[in-house]
Scaffold this active site. Sequence first.
Site, mmCIF file in Angstrom:
data_model
loop_
_atom_site.group_PDB
_atom_site.id
_atom_site.type_symbol
_atom_site.label_atom_id
_atom_site.label_comp_id
_atom_site.label_asym_id
_atom_site.label_seq_id
_atom_site.Cartn_x
_atom_site.Cartn_y
_atom_site.Cartn_z
ATOM 1 N N HIS A 1 35.460 41.450 27.948
ATOM 2 C CA HIS A 1 35.024 40.898 29.235
ATOM 3 C C HIS A 1 33.507 40.688 29.175
ATOM 4 O O HIS A 1 32.755 41.597 28.802
ATOM 5 C CB HIS A 1 35.396 41.849 30.369
ATOM 6 C CG HIS A 1 34.632 41.585 31.617
ATOM 7 N ND1 HIS A 1 34.649 40.358 32.241
ATOM 8 C CD2 HIS A 1 33.788 42.367 32.357
ATOM 9 C CE1 HIS A 1 33.864 40.402 33.305
ATOM 10 N NE2 HIS A 1 33.335 41.608 33.395
ATOM 11 N N ASN B 1 28.833 36.130 34.632
ATOM 12 C CA ASN B 1 30.036 36.961 34.658
ATOM 13 C C ASN B 1 31.007 36.329 35.658
ATOM 14 O O ASN B 1 30.790 36.385 36.860
ATOM 15 C CB ASN B 1 29.640 38.382 35.066
ATOM 16 C CG ASN B 1 30.829 39.312 35.230
ATOM 17 O OD1 ASN B 1 31.975 38.865 35.356
ATOM 18 N ND2 ASN B 1 30.570 40.596 35.247
ATOM 19 N N CYS C 1 37.849 42.188 36.636
ATOM 20 C CA CYS C 1 37.464 41.893 35.252
ATOM 21 C C CYS C 1 38.514 42.306 34.225
ATOM 22 O O CYS C 1 38.456 41.888 33.076
ATOM 23 C CB CYS C 1 36.131 42.552 34.959
ATOM 24 S SG CYS C 1 34.864 42.014 36.145
#
Lengths: 79, 348
Positions: free
Chosen positions: B266, B296, B115
Amino acid sequence: MTTAIDRTEFFQRVEEVLSEPHALDGDTQLSTVEGWDSLAFVTFIAMVDDSYGAAVSVQELLACKTAEDLAALVERGRQ
Amino acid sequence: MMRAAIREIAYYLPEGVVTNADLETDFPEWSMDKIESKTGICSRHIAAPGECSSDLAVQAAQRLFASGACDPTGIDYLLLCTQSPDYFLPTTACTLQQRLGMRTSAGALDFNLGCSGYVYGLGLAQGLIVSGQAERVLLVTAETYSKFIHNRDKSVRTLFGDAAAATLLAAVPEAEGSIPAPFVFGTDGRGAGNLIVPAGAFRKPPGPDTGRETSDEQGNVRSEEQLYMNGAEIFTFTLREIPDCVNRLLQKAKLTVADVDLFVFHQANQYMLEHLRKKMRLPAEKFCVFLRDCGNTVSSTIPIALKEARQSGQLQDGQRVMLVGFGVGYSWGATLLRWPNLELLASA
């Protein structure tokens, strides 16, 4: 500087963290609380960060057996 | 000396979709509403069997080329961020050179980050451009975490979606007084075990033991060859490190929150993002959220959010944007750019 937190208010806030309604007091065994799961841990960590400025470790959180243990953990986390 | 600018962003989401209704069917103890309120996610795109990160990468890069921003032969250097490569070796980026039709005189490499990967990729790209090693860098983030995830593990299946994003960075002449974009980084290997696929490589090679499925206290099923996430630990890590990371970057750039027009973090999950935003007192209108229909997507969340903010008009030319990536490793990093330039005027 005192770090003691008001128990009545704290237990109410913990109740709001749970996805299932459950009345808490200091003696409540967390293992008997229906909604005390991994999602509740995240919400609890956010709540104590927000409401008490406390940082708690997940290991210590998992070691808590009663609601009073949680209150003591938050008090330690404020120091 | 040259500076680096973002010329174009394109992304690709695989066709397969898992909705909250699908998850409610698989996990009757969870409702669609609960999943949405706890994550901000309604659906995730999932790669088909046999559809690899490199396939998503090709789609994203071809969309970028189709936009007219650049021809594949114009790329000097390919940076591919992935943790789900095609092979242990060769490097997936090398196979992409051929598949995309890039010159054989171009450089290509993979880097393994999750990430935080997009921010690190921008840092690497800026280094290549400012040092004169490349004029046009293609930064691709591509991930198929779904292949690491057990169908009965709701702790990760609700959150992660597969995707690839392609970002073209190009050299632009130095504006008077301009400085390269500031970066801050962070790494803490103590968190390695909290977001991990424990087995399958050489520390713990695959075998009958590592493939055995077990159920945790929450009823989530996985083997050691699959993704494990300790969500509470990851959340604690972000609360500890990210506000400090943002402040370090602001100090380095001699700026305050008020000087930043848009914050693109993020996109881990909306609940966590909202908590971070409020903790850092960042205004909601300056805070980008885009994960409702893709989840995500690991290293692709920031370029996807940037592309969408651009299209919706939330991100305008000349705005100062802060990007913050954080996650698996632990690894984190942040940078500031004056859209679309990876530079801030020293006088600003």
